[in-house]
Design an enzyme around this catalytic site. Structure first.
Site, PDB file in Angstrom:
ATOM      1  N   SER A 131       0.917  -1.005   0.208  1.00  0.00           N
ATOM      2  CA  SER A 131       0.005  -0.104  -0.085  1.00  0.00           C
ATOM      3  C   SER A 131       0.603   1.302  -0.107  1.00  0.00           C
ATOM      4  CB  SER A 131      -0.848  -0.143   1.493  1.00  0.00           C
ATOM      5  OG  SER A 131      -2.071   0.811   1.061  1.00  0.00           O
ATOM      6  N   ASP A 271      -9.105  -4.519  -4.926  1.00  0.00           N
ATOM      7  CA  ASP A 271      -8.118  -3.657  -4.422  1.00  0.00           C
ATOM      8  C   ASP A 271      -8.149  -2.425  -5.445  1.00  0.00           C
ATOM      9  OD1 ASP A 271      -5.544  -3.548  -2.631  1.00  0.00           O
ATOM     10  OD2 ASP A 271      -5.118  -2.580  -4.447  1.00  0.00           O
ATOM     11  N   HIS A 301      -7.558  -5.793   0.031  1.00  0.00           N
ATOM     12  CA  HIS A 301      -6.359  -5.052  -0.139  1.00  0.00           C
ATOM     13  C   HIS A 301      -5.418  -5.642   0.936  1.00  0.00           C
ATOM     14  CE1 HIS A 301      -3.575  -1.505  -0.385  1.00  0.00           C
ATOM     15  NE2 HIS A 301      -3.857  -1.318   0.993  1.00  0.00           N
TER      16      HIS A 301
END
Length: 619
Positions: A131, A271, A301
């Site tokens: 991320s 995601d 995610h």
């Protein structure tokens, strides 16, 4: 002052303050192998989430307990790497002011230069992170720093934050608001200021998300001005301007000079960074020595070690663990062993592209209460799939979706009231809690989802959602690749949004008497950007315009007897900010108006969705 301690597998130096070019120092923990050396390959993970914290994603299928970052660092140190964990600027123990995304390129370059100068660094450095930990890698790699020798970018590394990740189709992704409020709470300034903490604690995000827009001093972040400032800036910068072309936001603008290193770009169908991973792969795979790999799973995610996403289960083949590699640590360790140490480590990604094709399950309800949709992994030579045939499915009268073209002129219309937007039910989302949840769900409004107006009411029954679907399929159909809708539209307003959602419709069954409408992917376009994102252009009411909406990519096998469905509406809230239909620039308030929006279909206005159909073949 840093402290040093001896651990079982590593010598640990904590809070080493590494200076940046402007004098700000970033707090860094360094885990060195307890034996060997004196120099080692180095792995760098930079994070805004606390270098001593725990990520929900650092788990395995065998052990659902997430491991802390120090535990992960110890494991890599035990395998012969110096593992470096650093708090990003303005976060936790680091100095400076946090400005989301925009300082990470230079700070990464300066950190890398400092690491290369240390006697325990052999000169070759790998980077990794999930991320934001992937965003910082891409921001740094845009400067091609010396010593960067291998990368694993997991669910991040903005190819273009304007086009996906912060904005999409001109609309703002409201996960930026939930993220900002959560992490303003966790900032060093909040920990040191009880009044600031009390003000943030008093904010109700469920109320504030309905305020459009947030403005300086008039937001729940007013007590945390450094967080409020970047949210206001992102919201107001609605055109694809130089703001969005900065290195931390726009890797696509730096592909020519991007670091030439072996790299994995990985993400998942539910995601928000699947498009980023694909675009970075496509932009780099054929211009770099690499190798450059693409890995796409069926997860939400970071949830690569579970078999479900939302309310749908993809079967025992779905987790990365035991299917792609023994687990996530083994995948990364083998990658770095091969490319930093030239060891004969397992090659878990022998093909350029590895994707999970969803579908093929029993359709029954699992013991955990989820739909068994199933799926399997497949290696591919490239993306998009060379043999996938883009096929037009036309929108026709009566809610029909067909490969046949409209014979005569027709249209379908609805009233879009910004005060009553269509609710977000799953999708490609991250950091949306408690307002919205990622993954695949039956497309019905339920009392547990934000924006629900009547428990159990199907989105297809809302008057502001147009539904177009095929007849039940006579044979399975695989859709794998980019999804684009080309529509002819008109509106009573000078501006509005058009949204699309691709859905796999299950027939009724004993477990699901009403069937099951599973969302696959979505797209949105703010119509003042129909001619391009650099310059808005308002519409003439009731004039017909041709528009193109780029949805997120997907891979799904529609089973026989299922239907392919396309939902068309004008909102997806709170995933995206709601268009007031007035044409007012983003960042300014206006009184919303109801828009009468119309989709046209005729031989000369062939509204359609373009689906990449992969022919049946033996794999």
């Amino acid at each position: 002052m840093s402290t040093s301690e001896q651990a079982a597998q590593a010598v640990v130096e904590r809070d080493v303050m590494i200076p940046m070019r402007d004098g700000v120092r970033l707090a860094t923990d360094i885990y060195r192998p307890a034996s060997g050396g004196p120099a080692f390959p180095v792995l760098l993970e930079r994070t805004p989430y606390d270098k001593r914290g725990t990520s929900h994603a650092d788990r395995t299928a065998a052990d659902p307990r997430p491991r802390s970052k120090p535990e992960v660092a110890q494991a890599f140190a035990g395998a012969g790497y110096v593992y470096v964990l650093q708090d990003c600027r303005g976060r936790f123990a680091s100095e400076g002011v946090f400005t989301k995304y925009l300082n990470e390129g230079e700070d990464g370059v300066d950190t890398l230069a400092w690491l290369r100068a240390q006697p325990w660094c052999e000169g070759r450095i790998g980077t990794l992170g999930l991320s934001y930990g992937a965003h910082v890698q891409a921001a740094m790699a845009a400067f091609a720093p010396e010593g960067l020798a291998a990368m694993v970018l997991d669910s991040g590394g903005f190819s273009s934050a304007y086009h996906s990740g912060i904005r999409q189709g001109g609309a703002l992704e409201l996960k930026q608001l939930t993220w900002a409020l959560k992490h303003a709470h966790l900032s060093p300034a909040t920990a040191a200021d009880p009044a600031r903490k009390a003000a943030l604690d008093a904010a109700d995000i469920r109320e504030w998300v309905r305020v459009n827009p947030w403005r300086t001093g008039r937001s729940p972040l007013a007590a945390a001005p450094e967080y409020e400032a970047y949210v206001v800036e992102q919201w107001a910068n609605e055109t694809f301007s130089d703001f969005w072309r900065q290195p931390g936001l726009y890797a696509a603008g730096a592909y020519a000079r991007f670091a030439d290193a072996p790299m994995i770009h990985m993400s998942s169908w539910f995601d928000p960074y699947a498009r980023t991973a694909i675009e970075n792969y496509r932009g780099l795979a054929h211009s770099k020595r690499g190798p450059v790999k693409l890995l796409l799973g069926p997860w939400t995610h970071g949830q690569r070690s579970v078999s479900h996403a939302g309310d749908v289960d993809f079967g025992p083949a779905a987790p990365l663990d035991g299917n792609v590699a023994p687990d996530y640590t083994a995948l990364r360790l083998a990658w770095f062993d091969r490319h930093l140490r030239a060891l004969d480590a397992p090659d878990y990604l022998p093909s350029p592209v590895k994707i999970f094709v969803m579908g093929g399950g029993s359709g029954r309800r699992t013991p955990e209460g989820r739909l068994d949709h199933g799926g399997r992994w497949r290696d591919e030579a490239d993306w998009p799939l060379p043999d996938a045939a883009p096929t037009r499915f036309h929108l026709l009268a009566g809610g029909v979706l067909s490969t046949e073209v409209a014979v005569g002129a027709g249209h379908a219309a609805f009233d879009f009231d910004p005060a009553h937007p269509a609710p977000t039910i799953g999708g490609a989302i991250a950091s949306g809690e408690p307002l919205m949840y990622a993954g695949a769900f039956d497309q019905r409004e339920t009392a547990g989802l934000f924006g629900a107006t009547s428990p159990g009411r199907a989105l297809a029954e809302r008057p502001d959602v147009l539904v177009f679907q095929t007849e039940p399929l006579a044979a399975p159909v695989e859709v794998t690749g980019p999804i684009t809708a080309r529509l002819w539209v008109s509106s009573s307003a000078v501006d509005t949004d058009i949204t699309v959602k691709l859905v796999d419709v299950y027939p009724p069954s004993a477990d699901y008497p009403q069937g099951y409408a599973m969302n696959l992917t979505h797209g949105i376009l703010r119509l003042r950007f129909r001619d391009g994102f650099e310059q808005p252009a308002l519409m003439t009411p009731h004039e017909v315009y041709e528009i193109e909406i780029e949805a997120f990519p997907t891979s799904n096998l529609f089973a026989a007897a299922h239907r392919i469905r396309l939902d068309v509406s004008s909102s997806n809230f709170p995933h995206f900010d709601v268009n007031p239909n007035t044409g007012a620039p983003a960042g300014t308030a206006s009184d919303p108006v109801v828009a009468r929006n119309t989709i046209h279909f005729a031989p000369d206005r062939p509204s359609h969705v373009l689906l990449p159909i992969r022919p049946a073949r033996r794999d």
